[in-house]
Design a protein around this motif. Structure first.
Motif, PDB file in Angstrom:
ATOM      1  N   ASP A   1     -18.279  -6.786 -48.102  1.00  0.00           N
ATOM      2  CA  ASP A   1     -18.383  -5.348 -48.414  1.00  0.00           C
ATOM      3  C   ASP A   1     -17.037  -4.632 -48.437  1.00  0.00           C
ATOM      4  O   ASP A   1     -16.935  -3.462 -48.056  1.00  0.00           O
ATOM      5  CB  ASP A   1     -19.357  -4.659 -47.444  1.00  0.00           C
ATOM      6  N   MET A   2     -16.025  -5.336 -48.905  1.00  0.00           N
ATOM      7  CA  MET A   2     -14.719  -4.707 -49.101  1.00  0.00           C
ATOM      8  C   MET A   2     -14.761  -3.849 -50.374  1.00  0.00           C
ATOM      9  O   MET A   2     -15.424  -4.215 -51.339  1.00  0.00           O
ATOM     10  CB  MET A   2     -13.639  -5.783 -49.246  1.00  0.00           C
ATOM     11  N   LEU A   3     -14.053  -2.738 -50.345  1.00  0.00           N
ATOM     12  CA  LEU A   3     -13.961  -1.832 -51.503  1.00  0.00           C
ATOM     13  C   LEU A   3     -15.340  -1.326 -51.937  1.00  0.00           C
ATOM     14  O   LEU A   3     -15.538  -0.927 -53.090  1.00  0.00           O
ATOM     15  CB  LEU A   3     -13.262  -2.539 -52.679  1.00  0.00           C
ATOM     16  N   HIS A   4     -16.311  -1.386 -51.011  1.00  0.00           N
ATOM     17  CA  HIS A   4     -17.683  -0.958 -51.303  1.00  0.00           C
ATOM     18  C   HIS A   4     -17.725   0.571 -51.307  1.00  0.00           C
ATOM     19  O   HIS A   4     -17.238   1.195 -50.361  1.00  0.00           O
ATOM     20  CB  HIS A   4     -18.606  -1.527 -50.221  1.00  0.00           C
ATOM     21  N   PRO A   5     -18.322   1.179 -52.335  1.00  0.00           N
ATOM     22  CA  PRO A   5     -18.366   2.645 -52.372  1.00  0.00           C
ATOM     23  C   PRO A   5     -19.038   3.251 -51.130  1.00  0.00           C
ATOM     24  O   PRO A   5     -18.738   4.390 -50.763  1.00  0.00           O
ATOM     25  CB  PRO A   5     -19.184   2.947 -53.637  1.00  0.00           C
ATOM     26  N   GLY A   6     -19.934   2.495 -50.498  1.00  0.00           N
ATOM     27  CA  GLY A   6     -20.618   3.028 -49.317  1.00  0.00           C
ATOM     28  C   GLY A   6     -19.819   2.899 -48.022  1.00  0.00           C
ATOM     29  O   GLY A   6     -20.176   3.505 -47.010  1.00  0.00           O
ATOM     30  N   TYR A   7     -18.757   2.082 -48.041  1.00  0.00           N
ATOM     31  CA  TYR A   7     -17.979   1.845 -46.805  1.00  0.00           C
ATOM     32  C   TYR A   7     -16.477   1.943 -47.098  1.00  0.00           C
ATOM     33  O   TYR A   7     -15.721   1.002 -46.873  1.00  0.00           O
ATOM     34  CB  TYR A   7     -18.300   0.454 -46.221  1.00  0.00           C
ATOM     35  N   PRO A   8     -16.040   3.103 -47.601  1.00  0.00           N
ATOM     36  CA  PRO A   8     -14.651   3.185 -48.070  1.00  0.00           C
ATOM     37  C   PRO A   8     -13.610   3.027 -46.974  1.00  0.00           C
ATOM     38  O   PRO A   8     -12.472   2.665 -47.260  1.00  0.00           O
ATOM     39  CB  PRO A   8     -14.583   4.580 -48.713  1.00  0.00           C
ATOM     40  N   THR A   9     -13.973   3.264 -45.706  1.00  0.00           N
ATOM     41  CA  THR A   9     -12.936   3.212 -44.662  1.00  0.00           C
ATOM     42  C   THR A   9     -12.698   1.794 -44.128  1.00  0.00           C
ATOM     43  O   THR A   9     -11.741   1.572 -43.380  1.00  0.00           O
ATOM     44  CB  THR A   9     -13.285   4.135 -43.472  1.00  0.00           C
ATOM     45  N   LEU A  10     -13.543   0.826 -44.501  1.00  0.00           N
ATOM     46  CA  LEU A  10     -13.332  -0.542 -43.987  1.00  0.00           C
ATOM     47  C   LEU A  10     -11.956  -1.074 -44.398  1.00  0.00           C
ATOM     48  O   LEU A  10     -11.320  -1.825 -43.657  1.00  0.00           O
ATOM     49  CB  LEU A  10     -14.423  -1.496 -44.476  1.00  0.00           C
ATOM     50  N   MET A  11     -11.525  -0.675 -45.588  1.00  0.00           N
ATOM     51  CA  MET A  11     -10.228  -1.136 -46.084  1.00  0.00           C
ATOM     52  C   MET A  11      -9.089  -0.702 -45.154  1.00  0.00           C
ATOM     53  O   MET A  11      -8.068  -1.386 -45.037  1.00  0.00           O
ATOM     54  CB  MET A  11     -10.036  -0.565 -47.499  1.00  0.00           C
ATOM     55  N   VAL A  12      -9.270   0.442 -44.493  1.00  0.00           N
ATOM     56  CA  VAL A  12      -8.249   0.942 -43.559  1.00  0.00           C
ATOM     57  C   VAL A  12      -8.120  -0.036 -42.387  1.00  0.00           C
ATOM     58  O   VAL A  12      -7.010  -0.356 -41.942  1.00  0.00           O
ATOM     59  CB  VAL A  12      -8.626   2.357 -43.056  1.00  0.00           C
ATOM     60  N   ALA A  13      -9.260  -0.519 -41.904  1.00  0.00           N
ATOM     61  CA  ALA A  13      -9.236  -1.485 -40.790  1.00  0.00           C
ATOM     62  C   ALA A  13      -8.546  -2.773 -41.227  1.00  0.00           C
ATOM     63  O   ALA A  13      -7.811  -3.396 -40.452  1.00  0.00           O
ATOM     64  CB  ALA A  13     -10.654  -1.768 -40.310  1.00  0.00           C
ATOM     65  N   VAL A  14      -8.770  -3.171 -42.471  1.00  0.00           N
ATOM     66  CA  VAL A  14      -8.136  -4.402 -42.964  1.00  0.00           C
ATOM     67  C   VAL A  14      -6.632  -4.216 -43.064  1.00  0.00           C
ATOM     68  O   VAL A  14      -5.851  -5.078 -42.634  1.00  0.00           O
ATOM     69  CB  VAL A  14      -8.720  -4.816 -44.341  1.00  0.00           C
ATOM     70  N   GLN A  15      -6.199  -3.079 -43.605  1.00  0.00           N
ATOM     71  CA  GLN A  15      -4.761  -2.827 -43.747  1.00  0.00           C
ATOM     72  C   GLN A  15      -4.089  -2.763 -42.369  1.00  0.00           C
ATOM     73  O   GLN A  15      -3.018  -3.343 -42.164  1.00  0.00           O
ATOM     74  CB  GLN A  15      -4.543  -1.520 -44.532  1.00  0.00           C
ATOM     75  N   ASP A  16      -4.744  -2.097 -41.396  1.00  0.00           N
ATOM     76  CA  ASP A  16      -4.205  -2.046 -40.026  1.00  0.00           C
ATOM     77  C   ASP A  16      -4.078  -3.458 -39.454  1.00  0.00           C
ATOM     78  O   ASP A  16      -3.084  -3.800 -38.809  1.00  0.00           O
ATOM     79  CB  ASP A  16      -5.122  -1.226 -39.106  1.00  0.00           C
ATOM     80  N   TYR A  17      -5.111  -4.262 -39.685  1.00  0.00           N
ATOM     81  CA  TYR A  17      -5.108  -5.649 -39.194  1.00  0.00           C
ATOM     82  C   TYR A  17      -3.951  -6.433 -39.804  1.00  0.00           C
ATOM     83  O   TYR A  17      -3.222  -7.149 -39.100  1.00  0.00           O
ATOM     84  CB  TYR A  17      -6.452  -6.303 -39.535  1.00  0.00           C
ATOM     85  N   LEU A  18      -3.754  -6.296 -41.126  1.00  0.00           N
ATOM     86  CA  LEU A  18      -2.673  -7.046 -41.801  1.00  0.00           C
ATOM     87  C   LEU A  18      -1.306  -6.627 -41.267  1.00  0.00           C
ATOM     88  O   LEU A  18      -0.401  -7.456 -41.162  1.00  0.00           O
ATOM     89  CB  LEU A  18      -2.758  -6.846 -43.314  1.00  0.00           C
ATOM     90  N   GLU A  19      -1.192  -5.356 -40.896  1.00  0.00           N
ATOM     91  CA  GLU A  19       0.090  -4.903 -40.329  1.00  0.00           C
ATOM     92  C   GLU A  19       0.279  -5.425 -38.905  1.00  0.00           C
ATOM     93  O   GLU A  19       1.394  -5.751 -38.488  1.00  0.00           O
ATOM     94  CB  GLU A  19       0.174  -3.369 -40.396  1.00  0.00           C
ATOM     95  N   ARG A  20      -0.823  -5.547 -38.157  1.00  0.00           N
ATOM     96  CA  ARG A  20      -0.738  -6.103 -36.788  1.00  0.00           C
ATOM     97  C   ARG A  20      -0.522  -7.608 -36.802  1.00  0.00           C
ATOM     98  O   ARG A  20      -0.034  -8.192 -35.856  1.00  0.00           O
ATOM     99  CB  ARG A  20      -2.072  -5.862 -36.046  1.00  0.00           C
ATOM    100  N   HIS A  21      -0.969  -8.256 -37.898  1.00  0.00           N
ATOM    101  CA  HIS A  21      -0.933  -9.725 -37.988  1.00  0.00           C
ATOM    102  C   HIS A  21      -0.169 -10.162 -39.230  1.00  0.00           C
ATOM    103  O   HIS A  21      -0.772 -10.615 -40.210  1.00  0.00           O
ATOM    104  CB  HIS A  21      -2.364 -10.284 -38.052  1.00  0.00           C
ATOM    105  N   PRO A  22       1.169 -10.079 -39.183  1.00  0.00           N
ATOM    106  CA  PRO A  22       1.944 -10.465 -40.378  1.00  0.00           C
ATOM    107  C   PRO A  22       1.806 -11.947 -40.707  1.00  0.00           C
ATOM    108  O   PRO A  22       2.177 -12.370 -41.810  1.00  0.00           O
ATOM    109  CB  PRO A  22       3.381 -10.100 -39.995  1.00  0.00           C
ATOM    110  N   GLU A  23       1.249 -12.726 -39.767  1.00  0.00           N
ATOM    111  CA  GLU A  23       1.029 -14.157 -40.052  1.00  0.00           C
ATOM    112  C   GLU A  23      -0.186 -14.371 -40.953  1.00  0.00           C
ATOM    113  O   GLU A  23      -0.403 -15.476 -41.447  1.00  0.00           O
ATOM    114  CB  GLU A  23       0.868 -14.944 -38.734  1.00  0.00           C
ATOM    115  N   MET A  24      -0.980 -13.292 -41.185  1.00  0.00           N
ATOM    116  CA  MET A  24      -2.179 -13.412 -42.016  1.00  0.00           C
ATOM    117  C   MET A  24      -1.967 -12.698 -43.351  1.00  0.00           C
ATOM    118  O   MET A  24      -1.312 -11.645 -43.401  1.00  0.00           O
ATOM    119  CB  MET A  24      -3.386 -12.770 -41.310  1.00  0.00           C
ATOM    120  N   VAL A  25      -2.537 -13.270 -44.417  1.00  0.00           N
ATOM    121  CA  VAL A  25      -2.461 -12.638 -45.744  1.00  0.00           C
ATOM    122  C   VAL A  25      -3.820 -12.722 -46.427  1.00  0.00           C
ATOM    123  O   VAL A  25      -4.671 -13.524 -46.026  1.00  0.00           O
ATOM    124  CB  VAL A  25      -1.413 -13.325 -46.667  1.00  0.00           C
TER     125      VAL A  25
END
Ligand SMILES: C[S@@+](CC[C@H](N)C(=O)[O-])C[C@H]1O[C@@H](n2cnc3c(N)ncnc32)[C@H](O)[C@@H]1O
Length: 257
Positions: free
Chosen positions: A169-193
């Motif tokens: 459910d990424m980029l899902h019109p019903g859950y637009p803020t999930l992407m924010v959690a993913v971006q925060d996670y990617l910034e916390r975990h530079p070892e993940m892409v």
């Protein structure tokens, strides 16, 4: 402009492909058949690359996606179905068990776990599959930023070095803020892409992201460029500065002249 493709990726495993073409739509659920075909094939690519381990899912629901993944695992590898099993009623757990049995995933190939993912630990998850590791972790549970952030940390701690995390459910019109959690996670975990985006089929059968450790990206991408050639959208996705593959049933570009 030509029409989008209607063909789906297959795994090469007879039982998995039979389930994807005959059984998948009969099991109530939300993940798209396209995404299940891609993820099943990714499990095969993992086997080719020597990545072993179990499959785990937060939000197993009635088993639609889990059954496809379980059929794509190797000998001795299990599918762990985690869910609170209360929605839309507690009988959903019985339906999960019945669907697994009906579609060929016996009790020796699955572990059913009624659990709130936000209240468990990596050690408990790994203990459920005999010590782990997990080679693919599908996160499709509570759709809030806080819950996704926790589920991402849990999955990261459980996966094998070459393991994959799949986010629903990424980029899902019903859950637009999930992407924010993913971006925060990617910034916390530079070892993940982000390894790949799997485009949606419908608003319900929504887009998934596939994540891996950065050191594994090239190995996966090289193989995926061959295997998924008919479904690669030519422009790719820009994660600033990281780029990844976009897989879609509709690989057309906008007509600009
Ligand atoms: C959209 S459904 C999953 C669909 C399924 N993965 C599929 O592809 O068909 C979401 C599921 O997440 C479960 N869920 C919600 N919050 C959860 C939590 N905190 N821990 C575990 N499961 C949770 C719900 O009970 C529900 O079954």
């Amino acid at each position: 402009m030509t029409a989008p493709t209607t063909s789906y990726p297959t795994t090469g495993y007879a039982a998995a492909d039979a389930y994807l073409s005959e059984g998948y739509e009969k099991v109530v659920g939300m993940s798209s058949r396209f995404a299940a075909g891609v993820c099943g094939r990714l499990l095969v690519i993992q086997s080719e690359l020597g990545v072993t381990g179990h499959f785990a899912e937060i939000g197993a629901f009635e088993g639609r996606f889990l059954i496809a993944m379980a059929h794509s695992l190797g000998a001795g590898e299990k599918a762990l179905g985690m869910d609170i099993f209360e929605w839309p009623n507690p009988e959903v757990e019985d339906r999960f068990e019945a669907n697994c049995a009906r579609h060929g995933i016996g009790p020796e190939r699955r572990t059913t776990w009624k659990v709130d993912s936000g209240k468990t630990t990596p050690a408990e998850v790994l203990a459920k599959v005999g010590g782990g590791p997990i080679r693919m972790f599908h996160i499709d549970g509570e759709h809030s930023r806080a819950a996704l952030a926790k589920d991402l940390e849990l999955a990261t701690a459980c996966i094998a070095p070459g393991g994959l995390i799949v986010l629903d459910d990424m980029l899902h019109p019903g859950y637009p803020t999930l992407m924010v959690a993913v971006q925060d996670y990617l910034e916390r975990h530079p070892e993940m892409v982000v390894l790949s985006i799997i485009d949606r089929e419908t608003i319900v059968a929504a887009t998934k992201f596939v994540l891996c450790r950065a050191e594994w990206f090239k190995r996966y991408e090289d193989r995926m460029l061959e295997v998924f050639e008919p479904w690669i959208w030519p422009l790719g996705a820009d994660f600033e500065p990281h780029w990844c593959l976009v897989l879609s049933l509709d690989t057309r570009l906008a007509a600009i002249v």
